[in-house]
Design a protein around this motif. Structure first.
Motif, PDB file in Angstrom:
ATOM      1  N   LEU A 101       0.827  -1.206   0.000  1.00  0.00           N
ATOM      2  CA  LEU A 101       0.000   0.000   0.000  1.00  0.00           C
ATOM      3  C   LEU A 101       0.861   1.257   0.000  1.00  0.00           C
ATOM      4  CD1 LEU A 101      -2.867  -0.981   2.479  1.00  0.00           C
ATOM      5  CD2 LEU A 101      -3.008  -0.769  -0.009  1.00  0.00           C
ATOM      6  N   HIS A 102       1.947   1.205   0.750  1.00  0.00           N
ATOM      7  CA  HIS A 102       2.841   2.358   0.785  1.00  0.00           C
ATOM      8  C   HIS A 102       3.471   2.602  -0.580  1.00  0.00           C
ATOM      9  CE1 HIS A 102       6.865   4.281   1.821  1.00  0.00           C
ATOM     10  NE2 HIS A 102       5.974   5.174   2.202  1.00  0.00           N
ATOM     11  N   ARG A 103       3.834   1.569  -1.285  1.00  0.00           N
ATOM     12  CA  ARG A 103       4.438   1.733  -2.609  1.00  0.00           C
ATOM     13  C   ARG A 103       3.413   2.272  -3.612  1.00  0.00           C
ATOM     14  NH1 ARG A 103       9.470  -0.775  -2.849  1.00  0.00           N
ATOM     15  NH2 ARG A 103       9.963  -2.041  -1.021  1.00  0.00           N
ATOM     16  N   ARG A 104       2.165   1.841  -3.492  1.00  0.00           N
ATOM     17  CA  ARG A 104       1.126   2.404  -4.359  1.00  0.00           C
ATOM     18  C   ARG A 104       0.901   3.878  -4.046  1.00  0.00           C
ATOM     19  NH1 ARG A 104      -3.075  -2.671  -3.540  1.00  0.00           N
ATOM     20  NH2 ARG A 104      -1.842  -4.226  -4.733  1.00  0.00           N
ATOM     21  N   TRP A 105       0.995   4.214  -2.767  1.00  0.00           N
ATOM     22  CA  TRP A 105       0.861   5.628  -2.384  1.00  0.00           C
ATOM     23  C   TRP A 105       1.991   6.459  -2.983  1.00  0.00           C
ATOM     24  CZ3 TRP A 105       4.092   8.548   0.908  1.00  0.00           C
ATOM     25  CH2 TRP A 105       3.604   9.803   1.280  1.00  0.00           C
ATOM     26  N   LEU A 106       3.223   5.903  -2.966  1.00  0.00           N
ATOM     27  CA  LEU A 106       4.350   6.614  -3.573  1.00  0.00           C
ATOM     28  C   LEU A 106       4.129   6.835  -5.070  1.00  0.00           C
ATOM     29  CD1 LEU A 106       7.404   4.809  -1.880  1.00  0.00           C
ATOM     30  CD2 LEU A 106       6.596   7.129  -1.433  1.00  0.00           C
ATOM     31  N   ALA A 107       3.572   5.812  -5.735  1.00  0.00           N
ATOM     32  CA  ALA A 107       3.355   5.934  -7.178  1.00  0.00           C
ATOM     33  C   ALA A 107       2.305   6.977  -7.516  1.00  0.00           C
ATOM     34  CB  ALA A 107       2.954   4.582  -7.754  1.00  0.00           C
ATOM     35  N   GLY A 108       1.401   7.279  -6.588  1.00  0.00           N
ATOM     36  CA  GLY A 108       0.347   8.248  -6.859  1.00  0.00           C
ATOM     37  C   GLY A 108       0.658   9.667  -6.439  1.00  0.00           C
ATOM     38  N   LEU A 109       1.851   9.934  -5.960  1.00  0.00           N
ATOM     39  CA  LEU A 109       2.199  11.289  -5.511  1.00  0.00           C
ATOM     40  C   LEU A 109       2.322  12.246  -6.691  1.00  0.00           C
ATOM     41  CD1 LEU A 109       4.860  10.544  -2.732  1.00  0.00           C
ATOM     42  CD2 LEU A 109       2.498  11.300  -2.405  1.00  0.00           C
ATOM     43  N   LYS A 110       1.903  13.492  -6.462  1.00  0.00           N
ATOM     44  CA  LYS A 110       2.003  14.551  -7.465  1.00  0.00           C
ATOM     45  C   LYS A 110       2.785  15.718  -6.880  1.00  0.00           C
ATOM     46  CE  LYS A 110      -0.725  12.319 -10.310  1.00  0.00           C
ATOM     47  NZ  LYS A 110      -0.234  11.716 -11.576  1.00  0.00           N
ATOM     48  N   PHE A 111       3.677  16.288  -7.669  1.00  0.00           N
ATOM     49  CA  PHE A 111       4.487  17.426  -7.239  1.00  0.00           C
ATOM     50  C   PHE A 111       4.320  18.578  -8.234  1.00  0.00           C
ATOM     51  CE2 PHE A 111       6.752  13.555  -5.911  1.00  0.00           C
ATOM     52  CZ  PHE A 111       6.758  13.737  -4.534  1.00  0.00           C
ATOM     53  N   GLU A 112       4.478  19.797  -7.718  1.00  0.00           N
ATOM     54  CA  GLU A 112       4.406  20.967  -8.587  1.00  0.00           C
ATOM     55  C   GLU A 112       5.588  21.038  -9.539  1.00  0.00           C
ATOM     56  OE1 GLU A 112       3.994  24.471  -6.302  1.00  0.00           O
ATOM     57  OE2 GLU A 112       2.058  23.894  -5.410  1.00  0.00           O
ATOM     58  N   GLN A 113       6.780  20.694  -9.044  1.00  0.00           N
ATOM     59  CA  GLN A 113       7.982  20.724  -9.861  1.00  0.00           C
ATOM     60  C   GLN A 113       8.207  19.364 -10.510  1.00  0.00           C
ATOM     61  OE1 GLN A 113       9.734  23.485 -10.393  1.00  0.00           O
ATOM     62  NE2 GLN A 113       8.369  24.639  -9.021  1.00  0.00           N
ATOM     63  N   ALA A 114       8.355  19.358 -11.825  1.00  0.00           N
ATOM     64  CA  ALA A 114       8.518  18.097 -12.541  1.00  0.00           C
ATOM     65  C   ALA A 114       9.781  17.358 -12.122  1.00  0.00           C
ATOM     66  CB  ALA A 114       8.535  18.362 -14.050  1.00  0.00           C
ATOM     67  N   VAL A 115      10.824  18.095 -11.729  1.00  0.00           N
ATOM     68  CA  VAL A 115      12.078  17.447 -11.358  1.00  0.00           C
ATOM     69  C   VAL A 115      11.924  16.595 -10.107  1.00  0.00           C
ATOM     70  CG1 VAL A 115      12.925  19.339  -9.905  1.00  0.00           C
ATOM     71  CG2 VAL A 115      14.555  17.862 -11.115  1.00  0.00           C
ATOM     72  N   HIS A 116      10.929  16.921  -9.269  1.00  0.00           N
ATOM     73  CA  HIS A 116      10.731  16.136  -8.051  1.00  0.00           C
ATOM     74  C   HIS A 116      10.261  14.720  -8.374  1.00  0.00           C
ATOM     75  CE1 HIS A 116      10.298  19.925  -5.314  1.00  0.00           C
ATOM     76  NE2 HIS A 116      11.551  19.538  -5.502  1.00  0.00           N
ATOM     77  N   HIS A 117       9.581  14.521  -9.489  1.00  0.00           N
ATOM     78  CA  HIS A 117       9.202  13.174  -9.894  1.00  0.00           C
ATOM     79  C   HIS A 117      10.443  12.362 -10.266  1.00  0.00           C
ATOM     80  CE1 HIS A 117       4.827  13.728  -9.926  1.00  0.00           C
ATOM     81  NE2 HIS A 117       5.058  14.960 -10.371  1.00  0.00           N
ATOM     82  N   ILE A 118      11.429  13.019 -10.872  1.00  0.00           N
ATOM     83  CA  ILE A 118      12.690  12.335 -11.201  1.00  0.00           C
ATOM     84  C   ILE A 118      13.422  11.933  -9.932  1.00  0.00           C
ATOM     85  CG2 ILE A 118      14.915  12.585 -12.355  1.00  0.00           C
ATOM     86  CD1 ILE A 118      13.586  14.546 -14.263  1.00  0.00           C
ATOM     87  N   VAL A 119      13.440  12.849  -8.955  1.00  0.00           N
ATOM     88  CA  VAL A 119      14.098  12.556  -7.680  1.00  0.00           C
ATOM     89  C   VAL A 119      13.408  11.381  -6.981  1.00  0.00           C
ATOM     90  CG1 VAL A 119      14.670  13.460  -5.393  1.00  0.00           C
ATOM     91  CG2 VAL A 119      14.911  14.917  -7.404  1.00  0.00           C
ATOM     92  N   LEU A 120      12.075  11.397  -6.976  1.00  0.00           N
ATOM     93  CA  LEU A 120      11.334  10.319  -6.320  1.00  0.00           C
ATOM     94  C   LEU A 120      11.626   8.971  -6.967  1.00  0.00           C
ATOM     95  CD1 LEU A 120       9.166   9.294  -4.354  1.00  0.00           C
ATOM     96  CD2 LEU A 120       7.445   9.866  -6.083  1.00  0.00           C
ATOM     97  N   GLU A 121      11.601   8.918  -8.295  1.00  0.00           N
ATOM     98  CA  GLU A 121      11.855   7.651  -8.981  1.00  0.00           C
ATOM     99  C   GLU A 121      13.278   7.151  -8.740  1.00  0.00           C
ATOM    100  OE1 GLU A 121       9.739   5.675 -10.445  1.00  0.00           O
ATOM    101  OE2 GLU A 121       8.163   7.090  -9.857  1.00  0.00           O
ATOM    102  N   ASP A 122      14.228   8.073  -8.654  1.00  0.00           N
ATOM    103  CA  ASP A 122      15.607   7.676  -8.391  1.00  0.00           C
ATOM    104  C   ASP A 122      15.742   7.078  -6.993  1.00  0.00           C
ATOM    105  OD1 ASP A 122      18.523   7.953  -9.428  1.00  0.00           O
ATOM    106  OD2 ASP A 122      18.602   8.714  -7.362  1.00  0.00           O
ATOM    107  N   TYR A 123      15.078   7.697  -6.006  1.00  0.00           N
ATOM    108  CA  TYR A 123      15.125   7.147  -4.654  1.00  0.00           C
ATOM    109  C   TYR A 123      14.446   5.777  -4.595  1.00  0.00           C
ATOM    110  CZ  TYR A 123      16.998  11.215  -2.159  1.00  0.00           C
ATOM    111  OH  TYR A 123      17.822  12.208  -1.684  1.00  0.00           O
TER     112      TYR A 123
END
Length: 373
Positions: free
Chosen positions: A169-191
Motif C-alpha cells: 500500500l505504501h508503494r502504491r501511495w508513492l506511485a500516486g504522488l504529485k508534485f508541482e515541480q517536474a524534477v521532483h518526480h525524477i528525484v522520487l523515482e531515483d530514490y
C-alpha cells in the motif's frame, strides 16, 4: 630454556611491518629490528633469520584491517603467533608519544611479560562466512540509509504517510504522488530505484547465507540456536559467524562479559558503584541479541515458524529453548512493570538470552545434536 625464546613484536601496516625483538629472560634487551615489506616472502626471510641456531620465536601483532594472514603464515612455518586485542593492551597514563617503532617494541616487551590478551583466530572457512554475513549487514544498513533519504525528501515536500511504511500500500501511495515541480518526480523515482536495488542486494546475500550454511562446520550450532525465540536463520548464523563456537567460553558469564552486556563497576573499599554496560567485545553480536530481546515482550508461545525450526532438534535442546522463553517473557513483564526504561529492560533480557544461547550451542558442539529427538 627461557634464554632460547625470542619475542617478536610486529606493528603491521598495509605496505610494511615494523619489527622489534625482545630476548628471552626478564632482563633481555628489547631492540629495534627495522621495517620489512608486508609480503609473505619478506616475512619468511625474517622468521628464518631470527630463528637461526634453534631459537624459538613467538610473534605478536595487533588485530586490525590486515586480517589474520600473517598469523596463518607464521603458524604454517611452525612459529607461535598471537593476534592481540588492541583495546586490552596495557598503556601508561603519561605516555603521549606514539610511533611505529615504539608500538612494536611495546608489543614485544609486553608479550614477553605475558601481559597481552589474544583474540580468537577463525579458520579460513569461518572467516569467509563471517565476511558473508557482514556483507549482508552492510546491505541492511545501506537499505536503511536510502529509505531514510527518501523519507526525508518526502517530508520536505509535505508528504506524510500515516500507516506502516514499505508495504504494498505504501508503494502504491508513492506511485500516486504529485508534485508541482517536474524534477521532483525524477528525484522520487531515483530514490525508489535505489531502495529496490538495496532490497535486491540484501535478499541475494540472505539467499547465499541459506545456501552455504549446510556446508559450514558450525551449522549444527546455528540450527540449535534457531530453536530459541528471536533467533531465525540469519540471526543465528550472524551470531555464530561473529562469535565462533560458543563452547569455547567456559560458562555463560564469560560470554556475557565478552559481549559487553555486564555492568561496569568502580568500587573501592566499602563503596560499590555500578554503571552502564561495558559494551566491550563484538558490537554486531551485542546489537543482534538486543534486537532479539524485543521479541520477549509478547507472551510465551511456540509459533508455527518456531515449531518448524525446532522439529529436527533433540528434545533436550527444545526444552532449553522453552525454559528460556518462559523465564525471559516473565522477566520482561516484571522489569517493565517496575518502571525500568525500555532500553534497560531489553539489555537485561539480551544478557540472559546470551546465557541461555550458550547451553544449546554447547550441547550441539558436544554431539547432542545427533541424539534422538
Amino acid at each position: 630454556m627461557g634464554d632460547r625464546i625470542t619475542y617478536v613484536g610486529l606493528d603491521v601496516h598495509k605496505e610494511g611491518i615494523v619489527v622489534a625483538v625482545a630476548e628471552g629472560g626478564d632482563r633481555g634487551e628489547v631492540r629495534e629490528y627495522g621495517r620489512i615489506a608486508n609480503t609473505p616472502a619478506a616475512l619468511r626471510r625474517l622468521a628464518g633469520k631470527l630463528g637461526q641456531q634453534g631459537v624459538e620465536l613467538r610473534f605478536c601483532y595487533e588485530a586490525g584491517p590486515c586480517g589474520y594472514g600473517i598469523q596463518r603464515q607464521l603458524s604454517v612455518l611452525g612459529h607461535q603467533c598471537i593476534v592481540v586485542a588492541p583495546s586490552l593492551i596495557p598503556k601508561r597514563p603519561g605516555d603521549r608519544v606514539k610511533t611505529d617503532r615504539r608500538d612494536a617494541a611495546s608489543l614485544a616487551k609486553l608479550h614477553r611479560a605475558g601481559e597481552l590478551t589474544a583474540v580468537w583466530v577463525p579458520d579460513p572457512g569461518h572467516e569467509a562466512m563471517r565476511d558473508l554475513v557482514r556483507a549482508r549487514l552492510d546491505a541492511v544498513r545501506a537499505l536503511r540509509r536510502v529509505r531514510q533519504q527518501l523519507s526525508g525528501f518526502l517530508l520536505r515536500q509535505g508528504c506524510h504517510y500515516g500507516r506502516p511504511a514499505w508495504t504494498k500500500l505504501h508503494r502504491r501511495w508513492l506511485a500516486g504522488l504529485k508534485f508541482e515541480q517536474a524534477v521532483h518526480h525524477i528525484v522520487l523515482e531515483d530514490y525508489i530505484e535505489a531502495v529496490e536495488a538495496a532490497e535486491a542486494r540484501r535478499d541475494r546475500l540472505t539467499a547465499q547465507i541459506a545456501a552455504l550454511l549446510p556446508d559450514w562446520t558450525l551449522a549444527p550450532i546455528v540450527a540449535s540456536l534457531q530453536t530459541m525465540r528471536g533467533m531465525a536463520l540469519v540471526n543465528a548464523a550472524t551470531l555464530i559467524a561473529e562469535l565462533g563456537d560458543l563452547s569455547r567460553f567456559a560458562n555463560p558469564r564469560q560470554l556475557m562479559a565478552y559481549l559487553g552486556l555486564v555492568p561496569s563497576e568502580h568500587s573501592s573499599g566499602a563503596s560499590v558503584k555500578r554503571g552502564g554496560l561495558t559494551k566491550a567485545g563484538n558490537s554486531a553480536a551485542r546489537q543482534l541479541l538486543i534486537e532479539a530481546a524485543w521479541t520477549y515482550r509478547f507472551p510465551a508461545r511456540v509459533s508455527r515458524e518456531l515449531r518448524l525450526r525446532q522439529e529436527e532438534q533433540p528434545r533436550p535442546i527444545r526444552e532449553i529453548a522453552w525454559k528460556a522463553q518462559l523465564r525471559l517473557c516473565a522477566r520482561y513483564r516484571k522489569l517493565a512493570r517496575s518502571g525500568k526504561p525500555a532500553n534497560v529492560v531489553t539489555a537485561a533480557i539480551a544478557r540472559e538470552l546470551a546465557g541461555f544461547g550458550h547451553r544449546p550451542a554447547c550441547a550441539a558442539g558436544s554431539g547432542l545434536i545427533a541424539g534422538n529427538p
